[in-house]
Design an enzyme around this catalytic site. Structure first.
Site, PDB file in Angstrom:
ATOM      1  N   ASP A 241      47.032  91.888 -21.867  1.00 60.97           N
ATOM      2  CA  ASP A 241      46.244  92.906 -22.552  1.00 60.97           C
ATOM      3  C   ASP A 241      46.382  92.847 -24.073  1.00 60.97           C
ATOM      4  O   ASP A 241      47.241  92.139 -24.606  1.00 60.97           O
ATOM      5  CB  ASP A 241      46.619  94.315 -22.047  1.00 60.97           C
ATOM      6  CG  ASP A 241      48.128  94.467 -21.795  1.00 60.97           C
ATOM      7  OD1 ASP A 241      48.908  93.727 -22.416  1.00 60.97           O
ATOM      8  OD2 ASP A 241      48.512  95.324 -20.990  1.00 60.97           O
TER       9      ASP A 241
ATOM     10  N   ASP B 218      53.513 105.981 -15.775  1.00 57.07           N
ATOM     11  CA  ASP B 218      52.489 106.536 -14.873  1.00 57.07           C
ATOM     12  C   ASP B 218      52.051 105.523 -13.810  1.00 57.07           C
ATOM     13  O   ASP B 218      51.078 105.742 -13.100  1.00 57.07           O
ATOM     14  CB  ASP B 218      51.266 106.986 -15.691  1.00 57.07           C
ATOM     15  CG  ASP B 218      50.644 105.841 -16.492  1.00 57.07           C
ATOM     16  OD1 ASP B 218      51.116 104.682 -16.382  1.00 57.07           O
ATOM     17  OD2 ASP B 218      49.674 106.101 -17.226  1.00 57.07           O
TER      18      ASP B 218
ATOM     19  N   HIS C 156      51.033 102.372 -14.462  1.00 53.46           N
ATOM     20  CA  HIS C 156      50.050 101.362 -14.862  1.00 53.46           C
ATOM     21  C   HIS C 156      50.666  99.961 -14.875  1.00 53.46           C
ATOM     22  O   HIS C 156      51.862  99.792 -15.127  1.00 53.46           O
ATOM     23  CB  HIS C 156      49.359 101.696 -16.196  1.00 53.46           C
ATOM     24  CG  HIS C 156      50.219 101.616 -17.417  1.00 53.46           C
ATOM     25  ND1 HIS C 156      50.347 102.648 -18.312  1.00 53.46           N
ATOM     26  CD2 HIS C 156      50.985 100.609 -17.929  1.00 53.46           C
ATOM     27  CE1 HIS C 156      51.144 102.278 -19.307  1.00 53.46           C
ATOM     28  NE2 HIS C 156      51.548 101.032 -19.094  1.00 53.46           N
TER      29      HIS C 156
ATOM     30  N   GLU D  50      45.191 102.006 -16.113  1.00 50.70           N
ATOM     31  CA  GLU D  50      45.723 103.357 -16.011  1.00 50.70           C
ATOM     32  C   GLU D  50      45.399 103.948 -14.641  1.00 50.70           C
ATOM     33  O   GLU D  50      44.524 103.436 -13.933  1.00 50.70           O
ATOM     34  CB  GLU D  50      45.102 104.222 -17.120  1.00 50.70           C
ATOM     35  CG  GLU D  50      45.482 103.779 -18.540  1.00 50.70           C
ATOM     36  CD  GLU D  50      46.907 104.177 -18.932  1.00 50.70           C
ATOM     37  OE1 GLU D  50      47.799 104.207 -18.068  1.00 50.70           O
ATOM     38  OE2 GLU D  50      47.127 104.453 -20.130  1.00 50.70           O
TER      39      GLU D  50
HETATM   40  C1  F6R Z   1      52.198  95.265 -21.625  1.00 50.50           C
HETATM   41  C2  F6R Z   1      51.673  95.963 -20.465  1.00 50.50           C
HETATM   42  C3  F6R Z   1      52.163  97.299 -20.029  1.00 50.50           C
HETATM   43  C4  F6R Z   1      53.673  97.472 -20.135  1.00 50.50           C
HETATM   44  C5  F6R Z   1      54.058  98.897 -19.737  1.00 50.50           C
HETATM   45  C6  F6R Z   1      55.541  99.133 -19.867  1.00 50.50           C
HETATM   46  O1  F6R Z   1      51.562  94.032 -21.800  1.00 50.50           O
HETATM   47  O2  F6R Z   1      50.791  95.440 -19.871  1.00 50.50           O
HETATM   48  O3  F6R Z   1      51.780  97.519 -18.694  1.00 50.50           O
HETATM   49  O4  F6R Z   1      54.306  96.549 -19.306  1.00 50.50           O
HETATM   50  O5  F6R Z   1      53.376  99.800 -20.537  1.00 50.50           O
HETATM   51  O6  F6R Z   1      55.881  99.081 -21.214  1.00 50.50           O
HETATM   52  P1  F6R Z   1      57.415  99.013 -21.693  1.00 50.50           P
HETATM   53  O7  F6R Z   1      57.925  97.703 -21.217  1.00 50.50           O
HETATM   54  O8  F6R Z   1      57.336  99.072 -23.175  1.00 50.50           O
HETATM   55  O9  F6R Z   1      58.085 100.165 -21.054  1.00 50.50           O
END
Ligand code: F6R
Length: 256
Positions: A63, A132, A134, A139
């Site tokens: 992403d 959450d 994701h 989301e």
């Molecule tokens: C990042 C991504 C997100 C993160 C998620 C957890 O490329 O796709 O899904 O893996 O938001 O983020 P952290 O690791 O910062 O807790």
């Protein structure tokens, strides 16, 4: 789903580094799907320490934020350069990150899907998990069949990511993300989850119902999804003892 629980994030990362490192050694032209955020930072350090040959590896990131200048310190291109690319011999032309600044974002999303197909698909997709549930930036309520597209971040994710931007107001509202359908097409998936903040989402993903309100639960549909979690993230799993027993007693023929 295979659930590997280790006492600490460091130990869980060590297991993940072994899985990724073994793949790179076994298949020097592998296609990896990569994640950003805090979770994989240590994994990238460990992979760098392994001094692997990345010269024929191709990567596709999950992403990118929409509208952040490419050189913005929080852009995922900068993140990947700093945390991995600059410290390996990967060829920059083999690194792919969704373009959050494309003039025609839907066309650019379609082209990203096409590039993944042309590369032969993703051998191993690395994932973190949002508080959450994701994965990528899919989301809650994202279609379980979704493809790479523009998504709107929830207030919760923008609050979670405010720490990187020095405040919530600076977090973009929109992102481009691989879809859940895109992720599920990877040949293997490795999801990392560390810390108490991920415990509820992880329990829903592994042991809850398959539901778009916990996008990570879609991994239940995947043939080879592995979770590497620390004890804090695994603390809400009801079958913890079972997962531990399975991992500790894994027959040789099942080992990486
Ligand atoms: C990042 C991504 C997100 C993160 C998620 C957890 O490329 O796709 O899904 O893996 O938001 O983020 P952290 O690791 O910062 O807790």
């Amino acid at each position: 789903m295979e659930v590997i629980v280790q006492p600490t994030a460091e130990e869980a990362t060590e297991v993940a580094a072994r899985i990724v490192g073994n793949l790179i050694r076994r298949k020097p032209d592998a296609v990896l799907g990569l994640a950003t955020g805090s979770t994989p930072v240590r994994l990238y350090q460990k992979l760098v320490e392994k001094a692997l040959d990345w010269s024929r590896i191709t990567v596709f990131n999950l992403d990118e934020y929409v509208g952040l200048p490419q050189e913005h310190p929080q852009s995922y291109r900068v993140f990947m350069r700093e945390n991995l690319f600059n410290q390996t011999n990967i060829r920059l032309e083999n690194t792919h990150i969704p373009d959050g600044n494309a003039a025609d974002l839907p066309a650019s999303c379609r082209a990203y899907e096409e590039k993944i197909r042309e590369a032969g698909g993703v051998d191993l997709q690395l994932l973190g998990i949002g508080s959450d549930g994701h994965i990528g930036f899919n989301e809650p309520t994202s279609s379980l069949a979704s493809r790479t597209r523009i998504k709107t971040l929830t207030p919760r994710t923008r609050a979670d990511n405010a720490r990187f931007f020095g405040g919530e107001d600076a977090v973009p509202h929109h992102v481009v993300t691989m879809g859940i359908g895109t992720i599920l097409e990877s040949k293997k998936i490795l999801l990392l989850a560390f810390g108490e903040g991920k415990a509820e989402a992880l329990a829903g993903a592994v042991e809850g119902a398959l539901t778009a309100t916990n996008p990570a639960s879609a991994l239940q549909m995947h043939e080879k999804a592995i979770v590497c979690a620390d004890a804090a993230a695994a603390s809400r799993l009801a079958r913890l003892d079972y997962y531990r027993w399975v991992y500790e007693n894994k027959p040789q023929w099942q080992k990486e």
